[in-house]
Scaffold this active site. Structure first.
Site, short mmCIF file in Angstrom:
data_model
loop_
_atom_site.label_atom_id
_atom_site.label_comp_id
_atom_site.label_asym_id
_atom_site.label_seq_id
_atom_site.Cartn_x
_atom_site.Cartn_y
_atom_site.Cartn_z
N ASP A 174 0.26 -7.22 1.57
CA ASP A 174 0.70 -6.32 1.54
C ASP A 174 1.72 -6.67 1.45
O ASP A 174 2.40 -5.51 2.45
CB ASP A 174 0.26 -5.49 3.26
CG ASP A 174 -0.03 -4.18 2.67
OD1 ASP A 174 0.62 -3.82 2.22
OD2 ASP A 174 -0.06 -3.36 3.50
N SER A 205 4.26 2.17 8.03
CA SER A 205 4.12 1.58 6.96
C SER A 205 5.57 1.07 6.65
O SER A 205 6.32 1.87 5.87
CB SER A 205 3.08 2.05 6.43
OG SER A 205 2.11 1.88 6.86
N HIS A 229 0.63 -1.36 -0.56
CA HIS A 229 -0.10 -0.04 -0.34
C HIS A 229 0.68 1.45 0.12
O HIS A 229 0.51 2.45 -0.37
CB HIS A 229 -0.98 0.07 1.01
CG HIS A 229 -0.77 0.47 2.61
ND1 HIS A 229 -0.50 -0.77 3.81
CD2 HIS A 229 -0.23 1.57 2.63
CE1 HIS A 229 -0.10 -0.20 4.44
NE2 HIS A 229 0.89 1.30 4.56
#
Length: 462
Positions: free
Chosen positions: A134, A210, A104
């Site tokens: 992901d 992230s 993402h």
């Protein structure tokens, strides 16, 4: 202030000997805290700047079709590019510039810039990405002799271990937060296709973390920070990391040149065994995942598994849900045999099952409709195990499915994964039928389809 410090020291010294190499031992080391460990690990954590260019349809004016205003609105509603920037983190896994991050963060990027801790900058490209997991693997251009982290066997991680999260939260620069491993085998937290299987930590993780590193007290990579459980958008002490063992398989496939991540196909559906289900199956305790459906081409079916069997372990590791099953098979990789522990009645046994890709038989034979048809851009394919796996269709699905609705059918409500039953009242059995019917149709089109188990009809005028 002394008592808490002594308590913390007692906890640290009680760790297993294998974890003592980077834990403070002397009074001088205690004063430094985790500084030596951070100095060792942080150079391998990078900041990632990704640019995404999207084509955005502008709002149409009600005067656009009026001849008087034609010149004023010429080109008004044409798609316009919109640039979106995202910020995240990544971890260097090899000296030649292999970097792992979240899908993402970089999966849809048209331009990626990676900045190391010592401010060197590199262009990068995604060489393997998977939205469901992901994860994305990047290759830095012209990189050599870079600092990197070693991957730890994440199956050996235990609840209560100390952990550090390193990343770039909120774009403020590289930061480090500490905590413990607070949970393992967390499932049901995933977005998209729901393949989530995570290590849980209370080390604060915030937006921008992230793709960053979750490391142990030896500086080895436990997992890739990916998401948080929060109502406010900030860290509430529950963060999730993708286990390092899955990252290892991604890197292996990326180095082999795979264009997409290949996970073995189970060809089955199942559900966790709860207390009520365990009682109905005559089990003493609830454990494992019960098989509720099997495709006739499933390697499990060919190995003798049946609906009602309970799977408890894959290669010696516990399995309690479909998500765990997918994770364990993904880690096992393709082209080998996995030892599956099966419980049938009172009999428990290990069965060797080949880890194979979903078969592309019969051939999917995808067909994209052209300008000679009523719905140019619509792409359909014959349903087979590979199509079922890619689109998440029910195992019993047959016939023809939409893989891409294109611009016109999409406006009419057609979606990827729709199973076509009939077009303009004519049944369709293969992709060529759809092309033939829509090559000779009027202004009105009716599509009968099945979507997520529900039958529906779409009627629209071209």
């Amino acid at each position: 202030m002394i008592r808490p410090a002594l308590t913390a020291l007692a906890i640290i010294l009680a760790l297993p000997a294998a974890a003592e190499t980077q834990v403070p031992q002397s009074q001088a080391e205690i004063a430094l805290g985790f500084a030596p460990l951070v100095k060792q690990a942080s150079p391998a954590v990078v900041n990632i700047y990704a640019k995404v260019v999207r084509q955005v349809q502008q709002r149409r004016s009600p005067f656009m079709n009026d001849p008087f205003f034609d010149d004023f609105f010429r080109g008004f509603a044409k798609p316009q590019p919109r640039v979106e920037n995202s910020l995240g983190s990544g971890v260097i896994l090899s000296g030649d510039g292999i970097v792992v991050s979240n899908y993402h963060v970089v999966g849809m990027a048209t331009e990626i810039r990676v900045v190391t801790a010592d401010r060197r900058e590199y262009n990068a490209q995604v060489i393997l990405g998977d939205k469901a997991s992901d994860l994305a693997i990047l290759q830095l251009e012209a990189a050599e002799d870079l600092p990197h982290l070693n991957l730890r066997d994440s199956d050996q991680v235990e609840v209560g271990e100390l952990a550090l999260a390193i990343g770039n939260p909120f774009g403020v620069g590289q930061t480090v937060s500490s905590g413990i491993i607070s949970g393992l085998a967390r499932t049901g937290m995933g977005a998209g296709d729901g393949f989530g299987y995570y290590i849980q930590t209370d080390a604060p993780i915030n937006p921008g973390n992230s793709g960053g590193a979750l490391i142990d007290v030896n500086g080895d990579l436990i997992g890739i920070n990916t998401r948080i459980l929060s109502r406010s958008g900030g860290s509430n002490g529950i963060g999730f990391a993708i286990p390092a063992n899955l990252v290892k398989e991604f890197v292996s496939q990326a180095r082999r040149g795979s264009e997409e991540f290949q996970r073995p196909w189970a060809g089955m559906a199942g559900q966790p065994v709860d207390a009520d289900l365990a009682a109905s199956l005559g089990m003493d305790l609830p454990e494992g995942m019960v098989i509720s459906d099997l495709h006739r081409e499933s390697p499990f079916a060919k190995a003798g598994f049946k609906v009602g069997d309970v799977i408890t372990h894959v290669d010696g590791e516990v399995v309690n849900s479909p998500s765990e099953m997918v994770f364990r098979m993904s880690v096992a990789g393709l082209d080998g045999l996995s030892a599956i522990t099966r419980l049938r009645g009172d009999a428990r046994e290990e069965v060797a099952v080949p880890m194979i890709a979903a078969p592309d038989q019969p051939p999917a034979n995808p067909v994209q409709l052209d300008e000679k048809t009523a719905l140019p851009g619509l792409t359909v394919a014959r349903i087979n195990p590979r199509v079922i796996a890619r689109l998440g269709l029910p195992l019993a699905s047959e016939g023809v499915v939409v893989t891409n609705p294109g611009p016109y059918a999409g406006r009419g409500g057609v979606q990827p994964g729709d199973q076509l039953l009939a077009v303009n009242g004519q049944a369709v059995a293969n992709p060529d039928d759809v092309y033939a019917i829509l090559s000779d149709s009027g202004r009105w089109i009716q599509i009968d389809l099945q979507r997520r188990g529900n039958r529906m009809s779409l009627r629209f005028r071209l």
